[in-house]
Design a protein around this motif. Sequence first.
Motif: not given
Length: 382
Positions: A83-85, A153-155, A177-179
């Motif tokens: 998704a970053s790309a 900063s998704c991680e 906020f994926y599980p």
Amino acid sequence: MKIPLSRPDITQLEIDAVCDVLRSPNLSLGPKLSEFEKAFCDRIGTKRAIAVNSGTSALFLCLKAMGIGPGDEVITTPFTFVASATSIMMTGARPVFADIDPDTLNLDVNAVRAWVNTRTKAILPVEVFGNPAGMDSLAEFAREHHLWVIEDSCEALGSEHNGRKSGTFGNMGVFAFYPNKQMTTGEGGMIVTDCEDWADLCVSLRNQGRSTEAAWLSHKRLGYNYRLSDINCALGLAQLSRLDDFIAKRTQVAAWYQERLKQETRLIVPRTQENSLMSWFVFVVQLEKTYSLTDRDTLLKHLNKQGIQVSNYFPPLHLQPFIKDQYGHQEGDFPVTESVSQRTVALPFYNNLSESEVAQVCDKLTQTLDQLPRLSKAKALA
Ligand SMILES: *Cc1c(COP(=O)(O)O)cnc(C)c1O
């Protein structure tokens, strides 16, 4: 025995919060949305937070709000989730990859330098696996070159570097906020920023291009439906209230792994970087440099077969077939990324993983490493 790669941490608190919304008349655009956004602002310390239906939507809206589109270039890392790309590609702009630092696994500021040109509009760095290292130098580099920064900063929710929170190094920051993330809303994402204009644009873009003051069926611009329902927001509020506890539990699990694997010379075990407060997203070890892609894949297969769920975070993005074809990438373009990607093993990692389960994972991992020469040879002959 089965130990999953990840598992959400849902208690009665979350169940009650979701059920309360279901009993209310406001399943979407209700009070939980603004409550969730307000709580998130308080947590991160930005002026604004805009909740959307995924981290991918959040990245895309940041780029759109900045006016990035066809003819523009955005520099990002090839060692990340797709998704970053793809969020860059969805705007019509081009994702330009730069190689990573072999120690932090994040975008290397010296590699970025080589790719800046007149078409470059922004840098989209990723705090891979939760590690915030290097974000300060990337943000400084961007300022010097008059480039925007969208911080993926998704991680890294909860991480800090030199006293600064992840999500606040760039002009806009994004969480997901994926599980399997540090906290979940089922599906969801959050944009954070101090820029009121971009924030207002994101609010409009997530809601069909509506303006806040005009009538419901009046649309000011081309927009999307990227809204996050109140059901998701209530779940997010409950999870956010427990985030410190989540981070503490994950820190403990990481410490158990580090302790048990510290004598294992066949593995490179992640450690917390200096001056950083690490909110662990996943626990990814690397096989030592002499191992091949075949060895790693054999190891993954063998562990998965035995009920220890492991994964290859991440294959290089520039070699994903549709990206490779579109931009003419080749093997060897980003040697650090390619070398690391061939040797990574993401181990089971979640809040309630017990010390004995960590021990079981480490035992199986060590045993499989012992058997690996024989297993790889059998595979090569097959
Ligand atoms: C999870 C993640 C995202 C967003 O994922 P969604 O599934 O769209 O919420 C984006 N970038 C990175 C690096 C991620 O890990």
